[in-house]
Structure formats: C-alpha cells, structure tokens
Design an enzyme around this catalytic site. Structure first.
Site, PDB file in Angstrom:
ATOM      1  N   LEU A   1       0.813  -1.216   0.000  1.00 27.80           N
ATOM      2  CA  LEU A   1       0.000   0.000   0.000  1.00 27.80           C
ATOM      3  C   LEU A   1       0.845   1.264   0.000  1.00 27.80           C
ATOM      4  O   LEU A   1       0.305   2.361  -0.183  1.00 27.80           O
ATOM      5  CB  LEU A   1      -0.911   0.013   1.247  1.00 27.80           C
ATOM      6  CG  LEU A   1      -1.785  -1.227   1.472  1.00 27.80           C
ATOM      7  CD1 LEU A   1      -2.544  -1.096   2.788  1.00 27.80           C
ATOM      8  CD2 LEU A   1      -2.757  -1.415   0.312  1.00 27.80           C
TER       9      LEU A   1
ATOM     10  N   TYR B   1       2.227  11.536 -11.561  1.00 28.73           N
ATOM     11  CA  TYR B   1       1.715  10.545 -10.607  1.00 28.73           C
ATOM     12  C   TYR B   1       1.215   9.304 -11.341  1.00 28.73           C
ATOM     13  O   TYR B   1       1.558   8.166 -10.987  1.00 28.73           O
ATOM     14  CB  TYR B   1       0.597  11.166  -9.774  1.00 28.73           C
ATOM     15  CG  TYR B   1      -0.065  10.205  -8.811  1.00 28.73           C
ATOM     16  CD1 TYR B   1       0.634   9.673  -7.733  1.00 28.73           C
ATOM     17  CD2 TYR B   1      -1.396   9.834  -8.968  1.00 28.73           C
ATOM     18  CE1 TYR B   1       0.041   8.799  -6.840  1.00 28.73           C
ATOM     19  CE2 TYR B   1      -2.010   8.959  -8.080  1.00 28.73           C
ATOM     20  CZ  TYR B   1      -1.288   8.444  -7.026  1.00 28.73           C
ATOM     21  OH  TYR B   1      -1.888   7.571  -6.146  1.00 28.73           O
TER      22      TYR B   1
ATOM     23  N   LYS C   1       2.545   5.378 -11.170  1.00 28.03           N
ATOM     24  CA  LYS C   1       1.700   4.268 -10.734  1.00 28.03           C
ATOM     25  C   LYS C   1       1.654   3.184 -11.810  1.00 28.03           C
ATOM     26  O   LYS C   1       1.686   1.986 -11.497  1.00 28.03           O
ATOM     27  CB  LYS C   1       0.290   4.766 -10.416  1.00 28.03           C
ATOM     28  CG  LYS C   1       0.196   5.740  -9.254  1.00 28.03           C
ATOM     29  CD  LYS C   1       0.763   5.179  -7.956  1.00 28.03           C
ATOM     30  CE  LYS C   1      -0.181   4.241  -7.255  1.00 28.03           C
ATOM     31  NZ  LYS C   1       0.318   3.833  -5.914  1.00 28.03           N
TER      32      LYS C   1
ATOM     33  N   ASN D   1     -11.334   7.467  -6.019  1.00 32.40           N
ATOM     34  CA  ASN D   1     -11.238   8.226  -4.768  1.00 32.40           C
ATOM     35  C   ASN D   1     -11.745   7.373  -3.606  1.00 32.40           C
ATOM     36  O   ASN D   1     -12.874   6.888  -3.643  1.00 32.40           O
ATOM     37  CB  ASN D   1     -12.072   9.501  -4.869  1.00 32.40           C
ATOM     38  CG  ASN D   1     -11.596  10.419  -5.976  1.00 32.40           C
ATOM     39  OD1 ASN D   1     -10.658  11.172  -5.795  1.00 32.40           O
ATOM     40  ND2 ASN D   1     -12.235  10.341  -7.137  1.00 32.40           N
TER      41      ASN D   1
ATOM     42  N   PRO E   1     -42.967  15.105  39.930  1.00 29.47           N
ATOM     43  CA  PRO E   1     -43.829  14.225  40.728  1.00 29.47           C
ATOM     44  C   PRO E   1     -45.263  14.734  40.793  1.00 29.47           C
ATOM     45  O   PRO E   1     -45.518  15.928  41.005  1.00 29.47           O
ATOM     46  CB  PRO E   1     -43.161  14.247  42.116  1.00 29.47           C
ATOM     47  CG  PRO E   1     -41.726  14.554  41.835  1.00 29.47           C
ATOM     48  CD  PRO E   1     -41.730  15.475  40.665  1.00 29.47           C
ATOM     49  N   GLY E   2     -46.212  13.822  40.577  1.00 33.89           N
ATOM     50  CA  GLY E   2     -47.629  14.139  40.668  1.00 33.89           C
ATOM     51  C   GLY E   2     -48.205  14.875  39.474  1.00 33.89           C
ATOM     52  O   GLY E   2     -49.412  15.143  39.419  1.00 33.89           O
TER      53      GLY E   2
END
Length: 380
Positions: free
Chosen positions: A64, A114, A118, A143, A292-293
C-alpha cells in the site's frame, strides 16, 4: 499466516490492520480466515533492515506504500516505482513467491507524473508475476473516503468533512465535476477477499465492486446538511448507501471538543419537553420529563400517533374515547421497559406516580407542524 503491509500507517493501511486485528480477536465472522495471523507493518519510519526479515517470512503482501504529494516530481518514481522494485527484489532474494497486492490508482491511465509512476509500478508487478509465478493483485482505486483519511492532503472528501466540521472555508472550483468514490470499509472487504484468493477482477485489474458516482457539488451539499442537522435535528436519509457512509465519515472529523451539541428544553412547572431527532419520513423523537404528581397530555389526534417509553420513574398512561366514559389505564415503569402505543381517536394523558422525576421517550409519526398540529384538548 504472516502478512506484510507496506504503508501500514497510511489511510488504507490503518483501516486494513484494524480489521485484520478484529479477525485475530475473533470479532469478525464473515471471513473464513485463521485467527493465527501475524502482521508485519512497514512504513517510511520503519527500520529498513526489517524489510529483509518480513519478505523472508511473509505469506501475503499488501503493498500500500506510495507517494502522492511529493516535494519534487521525481519523488513519484522513487516512491511508486523505486520502492516497489526494492520490495520485489527482496522477495526474489528469499525465493518467496507469496501472493502480493498492489495499491494503484485510476490515474495510472493518465499522462501525468503521478499516473506514470503508478503505471510503472503496475507493469513491474505484472512482470514479476510472470517471472516468478506469484499471484499478483493490482487494484486501481478511484477516490477512497472514510475515517482516518488525512484532510487537506489529497482527498477532497476528507478536506471538506474536516473543514466544514471545524467551521473552516472550503474551495469548490467546479460543482459539476463527476466523482467516482469507494468507501474504506468496502475497500478493506475486497482486500481481505484477495487475501483469501477471491479477488474480484475485471481483466487484469482487481476492483472494489461497490462504487458511488456523484458530483462534487452534491457531496458538498450533503456535508453541509450534516452540519445543519445539529440545529434542525434532522436525520440524514440513511437508506441511501452513499449518504450513510458519508455521514459516518463526516462524524469522524468532528473536533474533539465538539462531539456534543445542545438541545432546546421547553420547561415549565410541570417539567420539560425536548425534541431530539426529526425525520420527514420517520417522524420525530422527544424526551419528556414530568415532575412528581404531574399529569401531561389530555388531548387526542385524528392521524398523529405516538409511542411512549418510560425510561426512568413510574407512572400511568390513561386513554378514553371522546364519546365513551370508559378509562383504560396502563401502568408503566423503568423497572420493566415497555412501549405503549397511543392510538388515534383516544384522548390520553400520562401521570407521574413517583416522588422523583419521570422520564419518557416519545416518538411521533410526523414532525410537528404548528399550522396543522392535529392535537385537540379533551380531559381523560
């Protein structure tokens, strides 16, 4: 199995190693691989003398490593061709004809420095395979996006996600540029299949089968919508595979002090009501706190329906049809989590029977519309 991974600290390398470690620890079941895996990670800062040992003992090589942002153009050939040559020569030195995978790029079809470097690396590996009989797998990646990709480097998606998450500007030269992308998890899955000898090939090249085609402008709009979702509480359309993957990617770029975001609590003497999530086709989720209540509700709906789940405390949910005196009661408690459907046509309320606050998660099938609230007061 001894696996050599060059470029181990790079984007694909880190994700691949993480998944191979999951396999070692028996956390991944979909691959029929032995858990007896030894990983050799090699990168630019690794002692170069280790390459000799790794190549002697490797049973598979994921190559890689490469150069894509050099200071000088000649470094393309040094990194993408020169090191590949060194790696293959070292394998030949030890007569190790184990399978080898090469990370290449669709730019190998282009006449730029590039792409030329490659393509030279690809040809070198194909020749090596013919000479030694080793199985070679050359992936021409488009990509690649996903977590752990370096931003402001060579990935537009990583840069956009990082900058938008950090409230930094982005530059888009042409919104109409068509992009072909592959997600890192899909890439890793294909690499592990190659490790098993099951790589998917089209001609002489291997390929990630799940690709996503979308314009640059659409990507930017999606990422900005993810940022905005913290304000409007919307949930992205996760039924769309690309949106799901891009949203996960975006979240991985949030600043470390920005994982949380505030909600608006509507409070009064009875407690509070806070909207949490909204979706145009799945309704919305809210959190209700009752003192509460206190009794809340006493209304009914034509079409709007709800689900109540008491997650803290104890209470009772009461129902009555508008034309009937019969009252139906459901006693609820966090001791036994139970969802109560609130059917249409029943006036209903919820009373806190405890001496502490009662917390109820509430789902409703539509986002609240003040113009059409579909809510009619009527005491149970």
């Amino acid at each position: 199995m001894n696996i050599l991974i060059t470029g181990a600290k790079g984007f694909i390398g880190k994700n691949l190693i993480a998944e191979l470690n999951n396999i070692k620890e028996d956390k991944v079941k979909q691959y029929s691989l032995s858990q007896d895996i030894v990983l050799y990670g090699y990168d630019i800062d690794t002692d170069p003398t280790l390459l000799d040992y790794y190549c002697q003992n490797a049973d598979f090589v994921f190559h890689l490593a490469g150069i894509n942002r050099p200071k000088a153009q000649e470094e393309f050939m040094q990194g993408n061709f020169g090191f590949t040559s060194t790696l293959l020569d070292t394998l030949k030195k030890h007569r190790n004809n184990c399978p080898i995978m090469l990370s290449s790029s669709i730019q190998a079809e282009l006449e730029n420095p590039y792409g030329i470097s490659k393509k030279a690396g690809e040809e070198l590996l194909f020749d090596y395979g013919k000479e030694t009989g080793a199985k070679v797998y050359v992936f021409r990646f488009p990509n690649v996006f996903g977590k752990w990709c370096r931003s402001n480097y060579n990935s537009a998606v990583a840069t956009f996600c990082h900058n938008i998450a950090h409230n930094l500007p982005i530059q888009v030269n042409d919104r109409n540029v068509n992009m072909t992308l592959v997600y890192i998890d899909d890439v890793v899955a294909e690499l592990i299949l190659a490790l098993q000898g099951k790589a998917f090939k089209e001609g002489q090249f291997c390929k990630v089968r799940t690709e996503h085609k979308i314009t640059l402008g659409e990507i930017v709009d999606l990422i900005y919508s993810f940022q905005e979702s913290r304000k409007n509480l919307s949930v992205p359309d996760l039924s769309n595979p690309f949106t799901k993957k891009l949203y996960s990617t975006y979240l991985s770029y949030l600043p470390e002090d920005g994982f949380s975001y505030p909600l608006t609590m509507h409070t009064d003497h009875r407690g509070s009501f806070t909207e949490f999530l909204k979706s145009p086709d799945r309704g919305q989720v809210s959190v209700n706190i009752s003192k509460p209540g206190i009794t809340k509700g006493n209304h009914w709906h034509h079409t709007k329906n709800e689900k109540f789940l008491v997650v803290s405390g104890r209470g009772v949910i009461r129902f009555r049809k508008p034309d009937d005196d019969k009252v139906i009661e459901y006693f609820v408690s966090s001791d036994k989590l139970e969802v109560v459907d609130i059917p249409v046509g029943y006036t209903h309320n919820i009373e806190n029977l405890n001496d502490t606050d009662m917390v109820t998660v509430m789902w409703v099938n539509e986002i609240f519309d003040p113009e059409r609230p579909d809510t009619y007061f009527l005491e149970v």
